[in-house]
Design a protein around this motif. Structure first.
Motif, short mmCIF file in Angstrom:
data_model
loop_
_atom_site.label_atom_id
_atom_site.label_comp_id
_atom_site.label_asym_id
_atom_site.label_seq_id
_atom_site.Cartn_x
_atom_site.Cartn_y
_atom_site.Cartn_z
N GLY A 283 143.65 7.06 0.66
CA GLY A 283 144.94 6.67 1.21
C GLY A 283 145.86 6.09 0.17
N ALA A 284 145.34 5.17 -0.65
CA ALA A 284 146.13 4.55 -1.71
C ALA A 284 146.50 5.57 -2.78
CB ALA A 284 145.36 3.39 -2.33
N LEU A 285 145.58 6.48 -3.07
CA LEU A 285 145.83 7.50 -4.09
C LEU A 285 146.92 8.46 -3.64
CD1 LEU A 285 144.88 8.45 -6.86
CD2 LEU A 285 143.16 9.86 -5.73
N ALA A 286 147.04 8.69 -2.33
CA ALA A 286 148.11 9.54 -1.82
C ALA A 286 149.48 8.94 -2.12
CB ALA A 286 147.94 9.74 -0.31
N CYS A 287 149.54 7.62 -2.30
CA CYS A 287 150.80 6.92 -2.61
C CYS A 287 150.96 6.68 -4.10
CB CYS A 287 150.85 5.59 -1.86
SG CYS A 287 150.76 5.73 -0.07
N THR A 288 150.06 7.19 -4.90
CA THR A 288 150.07 7.01 -6.36
C THR A 288 150.62 8.27 -7.02
OG1 THR A 288 148.26 5.42 -6.36
CG2 THR A 288 148.56 6.71 -8.37
N GLY A 289 151.49 8.09 -8.01
CA GLY A 289 152.17 9.23 -8.59
C GLY A 289 151.45 9.93 -9.72
N GLU A 290 150.53 9.26 -10.39
CA GLU A 290 149.93 9.81 -11.61
C GLU A 290 149.15 11.09 -11.31
OE1 GLU A 290 146.65 8.68 -15.04
OE2 GLU A 290 147.21 7.20 -13.54
N ARG A 291 149.53 12.17 -11.95
CA ARG A 291 148.93 13.48 -11.69
C ARG A 291 147.44 13.50 -11.97
NH1 ARG A 291 152.06 17.53 -14.93
NH2 ARG A 291 153.67 17.00 -13.39
N PHE A 292 147.02 12.93 -13.09
CA PHE A 292 145.61 12.94 -13.46
C PHE A 292 144.76 12.24 -12.39
CE2 PHE A 292 141.98 10.83 -15.56
CZ PHE A 292 141.31 11.95 -16.06
N ALA A 293 145.23 11.09 -11.93
CA ALA A 293 144.49 10.35 -10.91
C ALA A 293 144.44 11.12 -9.61
CB ALA A 293 145.13 8.98 -10.68
N ARG A 294 145.55 11.74 -9.23
CA ARG A 294 145.61 12.47 -7.97
C ARG A 294 144.69 13.69 -7.99
NH1 ARG A 294 149.79 11.46 -4.52
NH2 ARG A 294 149.88 13.63 -3.87
N GLU A 295 144.61 14.35 -9.12
CA GLU A 295 143.76 15.53 -9.20
C GLU A 295 142.29 15.18 -9.03
OE1 GLU A 295 144.88 17.16 -12.96
OE2 GLU A 295 146.64 18.23 -12.14
N GLY A 296 141.92 13.95 -9.34
CA GLY A 296 140.53 13.53 -9.19
C GLY A 296 140.10 13.40 -7.74
N ALA B 159 154.66 5.21 -9.08
CA ALA B 159 153.87 4.21 -8.36
C ALA B 159 152.39 4.32 -8.70
CB ALA B 159 154.04 4.41 -6.85
N PHE B 160 151.72 3.18 -8.65
CA PHE B 160 150.25 3.15 -8.69
C PHE B 160 149.80 2.14 -7.64
CE2 PHE B 160 146.08 1.66 -9.76
CZ PHE B 160 145.41 2.83 -10.08
N HIS B 161 148.95 2.64 -6.69
CA HIS B 161 148.49 1.79 -5.60
C HIS B 161 146.98 1.78 -5.42
CE1 HIS B 161 152.54 0.84 -4.36
NE2 HIS B 161 152.85 2.12 -4.36
N GLY B 162 146.23 2.55 -6.20
CA GLY B 162 144.79 2.51 -6.08
C GLY B 162 144.17 3.89 -6.12
N MET B 163 142.83 3.92 -6.09
CA MET B 163 142.09 5.15 -6.36
C MET B 163 141.29 5.67 -5.17
SD MET B 163 142.92 5.92 -9.47
CE MET B 163 141.68 6.92 -10.30
N THR B 164 141.39 5.01 -4.00
CA THR B 164 140.78 5.58 -2.80
C THR B 164 141.83 6.46 -2.12
OG1 THR B 164 141.34 3.52 -1.64
CG2 THR B 164 139.08 3.77 -2.46
N GLY C 58 141.65 -4.13 -4.89
CA GLY C 58 143.01 -4.02 -4.41
C GLY C 58 143.26 -2.79 -3.57
N THR C 59 142.64 -1.68 -3.93
CA THR C 59 142.88 -0.45 -3.18
C THR C 59 142.47 -0.59 -1.72
OG1 THR C 59 142.62 1.96 -3.28
CG2 THR C 59 140.65 0.65 -3.69
N ASN C 60 141.50 -1.46 -1.43
CA ASN C 60 141.08 -1.69 -0.05
C ASN C 60 142.20 -2.37 0.74
OD1 ASN C 60 139.65 -3.30 2.23
ND2 ASN C 60 138.13 -1.81 1.57
N ALA C 61 142.88 -3.31 0.10
CA ALA C 61 144.01 -3.97 0.77
C ALA C 61 145.13 -2.98 1.04
CB ALA C 61 144.51 -5.14 -0.08
N VAL C 62 145.36 -2.05 0.10
CA VAL C 62 146.38 -1.03 0.32
C VAL C 62 145.99 -0.13 1.49
CG1 VAL C 62 147.53 0.98 -0.69
CG2 VAL C 62 147.19 -1.09 -2.07
N GLU C 63 144.72 0.26 1.53
CA GLU C 63 144.26 1.07 2.66
C GLU C 63 144.49 0.34 3.98
OE1 GLU C 63 143.18 4.12 2.54
OE2 GLU C 63 142.61 4.45 0.46
#
Length: 419
Positions: free
Chosen positions: A143-156, A136-141, A110-115
């Protein structure tokens, strides 16, 4: 039992830490361990198993395809499997709903579609900035991660995640009117400090964000704002589409048409890797191979998706979900909410959450483990994982749905009795 996983698999693994069981078989909403223990599945592949595990109709279509030496890998070459998929999507889903979308086959997840959606919005508008929402959660790559709110995921990410402004979701300023007014202010005032964005990206129901259901009025308001300022509206339907929220597309209840729609998870019918970007025809301006990937032509996923559309049509899945939603809603109101007035219950279709934040966020973890002890796999979501998240296959038999709801009720009572 788990030595090989401890020794050889990366530390990044996550779900197995919550559910330390060795799974082997699965049928519809039931999982079975290698030693035969049964679990009800209220996780459903994080929304990838809407049609149930090993759905016989979809599985037979894939097995038949495999048995005839049909092509399995084709990049984006023309194939019979893709031809049949595109026709079925248009004839069974898009045309009956009055939707005119071009279909882009993206990479496996899914993250590829978001990208792809973000890139296409920026290419169409010649702007860089994006508006996303708290929760929001939009993916882990990246570009998608930039649109994701979770702090733990963003720090990665390990790098700066730029060109995104987060604003409150529909309810987070007190109500949907306040949220829209704030967004209008940011875009209309030339001293707000927020550049005019290429896109506003949203989930109509924030799943990982804690089962936050946007009001119809708010969704209509976002569509109006996008029209007013020439901003592209991206709806991420990866987890809450495919009938999860009631209709095939989650935005249908608001009577709006997004410019771009991302799909993945259950779109392949049987939990196989597949992601799609739907776009209004006037925005189809990528050059050949401008967004590509080796796995953008998953032939088995095409076959599974086509069979999934047929199953959706023949089994009246929207009606099926409405009937089960009624059961869930009634049970939540009568059996779970009265356990403690501080519990917050919210949901739509067949995605629901029980929010423990007003009592103790850690209780959701205790409830998850209590459910596991009773034979159910269920996950958490939201800020500090405070929400117990109900996400069973849409095809779960009613008796198993009621069994699962009773397990949740008894588990919630157990953890609250101890606190």
């Amino acid at each position: 039992m788990f030595e090989v996983f401890e020794e050889k698999e990366s530390q990044v693994r996550s779900y197995c830490r919550h559910f330390p069981v060795l799974l082997e078989k699965a049928i519809n909403a039931e999982l079975f361990t290698a030693d035969g223990k049964r679990y009800l599945d209220f996780l459903a592949g994080a929304g990838a198993i809407n049609y149930g595990h090993n759905n016989p109709y979809i599985k037979n279509a894939i097995v038949n395809y495999l048995s005839e030496d049909n092509i399995l890998h084709a990049l984006d070459l023309f194939t019979v499997a893709k031809q049949d998929f595109l026709k079925a999507f248009d004839e069974i889903i898009l045309k009956p709903k009055g939707l005119d979308y071009k279909i882009m086959c993206c990479g496996a997840t899914g993250t590829n579609a978001v990208e792809a959606a973000l890139k296409l919005a920026r290419k169409n508008t010649k702007r860089q900035h994006v508006i996303a929402f708290h929760g929001a959660f939009h993916g882990m790559t990246t570009g998608a991660l930039a649109c994701t709110g979770e702090r733990f995921a963003r720090e990665g990410a390990g790098v700066a995640l730029n060109n995104v402004t987060f604003v409150p979701y529909s309810h987070q300023l007190g109500g949907w009117e306040e949220s829209l007014a704030y967004l209008n202010y940011l875009l209309s005032d030339d001293h707000s400090g927020v550049p005019m964005p290429a896109a506003i990206i949203l989930e109509t129901v924030q799943a990982e964000g804690g089962i936050n259901v946007a009001e119809v009025e708010w969704l209509k308001g976002i569509r109006d704002i996008c029209d007013k300022y020439g901003i592209m509206m991206i709806v991420d339907d990866i987890q809450v589409g495919n009938c999860r929220s009631g209709s095939f597309f989650s935005f249908e209840r608001a009577g709006i048409v997004p410019d771009l729609v991302t799909l993945s998870k259950s779109i392949s019918g049987l939990g196989m890797p597949m992601s799609l970007l739907l776009m209004r025809p006037q925005f189809d301006i990528f050059g050949p191979a401008e967004h590509n990937g080796t796995w953008r032509g998953n032939q088995l996923a095409f076959v599974g998706a086509k069979a999934g559309f047929e199953y959706y049509r023949d089994h009246q899945m929207e009606k099926m979900v409405a009937e089960k939603e009624s059961i869930i809603r009634d049970f939540m109101k009568k059996e779970i909410a009265p356990i403690d007035e501080r519990l917050k219950i919210r949901g739509i279709g067949m995605i629901w959450g029980i929010d423990f934040a007003a009592i103790d966020s850690n209780l959701s973890k205790a409830a998850m483990h209590a459910c596991l002890d009773r034979g159910m796999i269920i996950e958490r979501a939201g800020s500090f994982d405070c929400v117990l998240k109900l996400l069973p296959p849409l095809t779960i038999p009613v008796e198993q749905l009621r069994e699962g709801l009773e397990i949740i009720r008894d588990s919630v009572k157990q953890v609250l009795d101890k606190c």
